[in-house]
Design a protein around this motif. Sequence first.
Motif, PDB file in Angstrom:
ATOM      1  N   CYS A 360       0.848  -1.198   0.000  1.00  0.00           N
ATOM      2  CA  CYS A 360       0.000   0.000   0.000  1.00  0.00           C
ATOM      3  C   CYS A 360       0.883   1.248   0.000  1.00  0.00           C
ATOM      4  O   CYS A 360       2.058   1.179   0.358  1.00  0.00           O
ATOM      5  CB  CYS A 360      -0.891  -0.017   1.235  1.00  0.00           C
ATOM      6  SG  CYS A 360      -1.889   1.459   1.451  1.00  0.00           S
ATOM      7  N   CYS A 362       0.914   3.333   2.111  1.00  0.00           N
ATOM      8  CA  CYS A 362       1.352   3.566   3.489  1.00  0.00           C
ATOM      9  C   CYS A 362       2.444   2.591   3.917  1.00  0.00           C
ATOM     10  O   CYS A 362       2.985   2.702   5.006  1.00  0.00           O
ATOM     11  CB  CYS A 362       0.163   3.460   4.439  1.00  0.00           C
ATOM     12  SG  CYS A 362      -0.392   1.766   4.691  1.00  0.00           S
ATOM     13  N   GLN A 364       1.997  -0.726   4.226  1.00  0.00           N
ATOM     14  CA  GLN A 364       1.412  -1.981   4.720  1.00  0.00           C
ATOM     15  C   GLN A 364       1.223  -2.961   3.557  1.00  0.00           C
ATOM     16  O   GLN A 364       1.088  -2.547   2.410  1.00  0.00           O
ATOM     17  CB  GLN A 364       0.035  -1.698   5.317  1.00  0.00           C
ATOM     18  CG  GLN A 364       0.083  -0.856   6.556  1.00  0.00           C
ATOM     19  CD  GLN A 364      -0.154  -1.688   7.799  1.00  0.00           C
ATOM     20  OE1 GLN A 364       0.246  -2.858   7.860  1.00  0.00           O
ATOM     21  NE2 GLN A 364      -0.783  -1.096   8.786  1.00  0.00           N
ATOM     22  N   CYS A 406      -4.500  -0.651   1.340  1.00  0.00           N
ATOM     23  CA  CYS A 406      -4.723  -1.661   2.375  1.00  0.00           C
ATOM     24  C   CYS A 406      -6.045  -1.403   3.094  1.00  0.00           C
ATOM     25  O   CYS A 406      -6.602  -2.298   3.699  1.00  0.00           O
ATOM     26  CB  CYS A 406      -3.560  -1.659   3.352  1.00  0.00           C
ATOM     27  SG  CYS A 406      -3.494  -0.205   4.392  1.00  0.00           S
ATOM     28  N   CYS A 410      -6.589   4.639   3.420  1.00  0.00           N
ATOM     29  CA  CYS A 410      -5.520   4.930   2.460  1.00  0.00           C
ATOM     30  C   CYS A 410      -6.110   5.218   1.085  1.00  0.00           C
ATOM     31  O   CYS A 410      -5.554   5.985   0.312  1.00  0.00           O
ATOM     32  CB  CYS A 410      -4.545   3.756   2.378  1.00  0.00           C
ATOM     33  SG  CYS A 410      -3.589   3.556   3.870  1.00  0.00           S
TER      34      CYS A 410
HETATM   35 ZN   LIG Z   1      -2.342   1.595   3.590  1.00  0.00          ZN
END
Ligand SMILES: [Zn+2]
Length: 413
Positions: A360, A362, A364, A406, A410
Amino acid sequence: MKLHCEVEVINRVHSSLNIRSNAKYLRSTLALGKEPKNVQEYFILHFSSVNKNGTKYKVKCMKQVFVKCLNEGKVTLRFEEPPHDLCIKSEVIQLKSFMRLLKSCITGDTKDLKLSNLSSIGITSKDIAPTKLTINNRSEFPVKGFPRTLKFLYINGLKLCNFRRDILLLNHLTVLDLSNNEIEKIPPEFGRLPNISELYLSNNSLGLNKNSDWQWLLGLKISKKLKLLDLRENKIINLPKDIWKLQNLVTLKIDKNSLYKLPTTLGRITTLRYLSVSENNLRTLPCSLIRCGLEHLDISSNNFKSEADAPKIADYTPWDIYINSLVHIAAKTVLKHKFFYAPNIIPKTLVELLDNSNMCVCGQAVLNDKYYVIKPFELIGFSISRHIVSNFVNKGSSVSVECFFCSPKCFVK
Ligand SMILES: [Zn+2]
């Protein structure tokens, strides 16, 4: 040190008296040692099947050393007392290290022994244990195989079609350069070499065979050591997802191939600092690259997708992303904490699921690759790499990035 070899003992007194010698090469062991009472004195013990008690030869009684045929695994040691010539045949590398040790016994000890015996014939430590070999011509391949002591091997521009399997025996090898050949495949066993840190394979035919095997990437040894991988000017269409297994890779060069996409798993190589992918057919970049902390990224001469081709964000509802199976939740935890997994611990299907995970924006893990968007990002201000090389018309041009999500949080971002 012990040397397993064949030895013929010639008694020079017998020969001078014309006494017929019935000497012949016998399977033997030579041991190099120190006198217990006099640490300054070295000796060689010779044991054979007919001489189980052994004969002791003092190193300081050595008169001459014949090493002309050392590269064929033969040397002769001539002793003053007893007046014996030991004709030795052994495996080259072992014999060379025995001779090196013998030389250091001589140089570190008996000054009155004529060192010229050894040095004048030109044994240097470099000859005995070569660490570097460059082959520019097929005739230069060593007849008896590569010295096992090699650390650097350069085999360049020989139009080799096959990877030489004797390279697989070189456990000390750290740098291997096979550039400018026609190699299509690297054998899986290559991944077991314990010390390879730089691998140069530019201008070969990797990827030409559609079922290219990248099994070697899965080698536990190589994944821990490889720092530089040069795959420029090959025929690679798909870089394997398993590339992320190279967990210490710093430099990856894949310019001048036929890539249209980079695996999203690249972001899992947190050590990656230098990535060059110029002159490919890349249409997007994976968003996971943000996670690498790249210092240098070369994306010039590619074929980046325009905004119009991208799927519309509105095609998905955040609810789709909420739906997570128990397996996915567990897998995310494994990836988040970087737990070790392997096919002998968990089922192979789970290994594949974990290996193929995306990332992701982010950072993750994303197990579901259904929900992604291709978003244009302005090159300036997009923190994918500290230094970006591109040949886009104007500097404000955007590059398409494939983003996975994810969570709805996000996704909305
Ligand atoms: Zn994420």
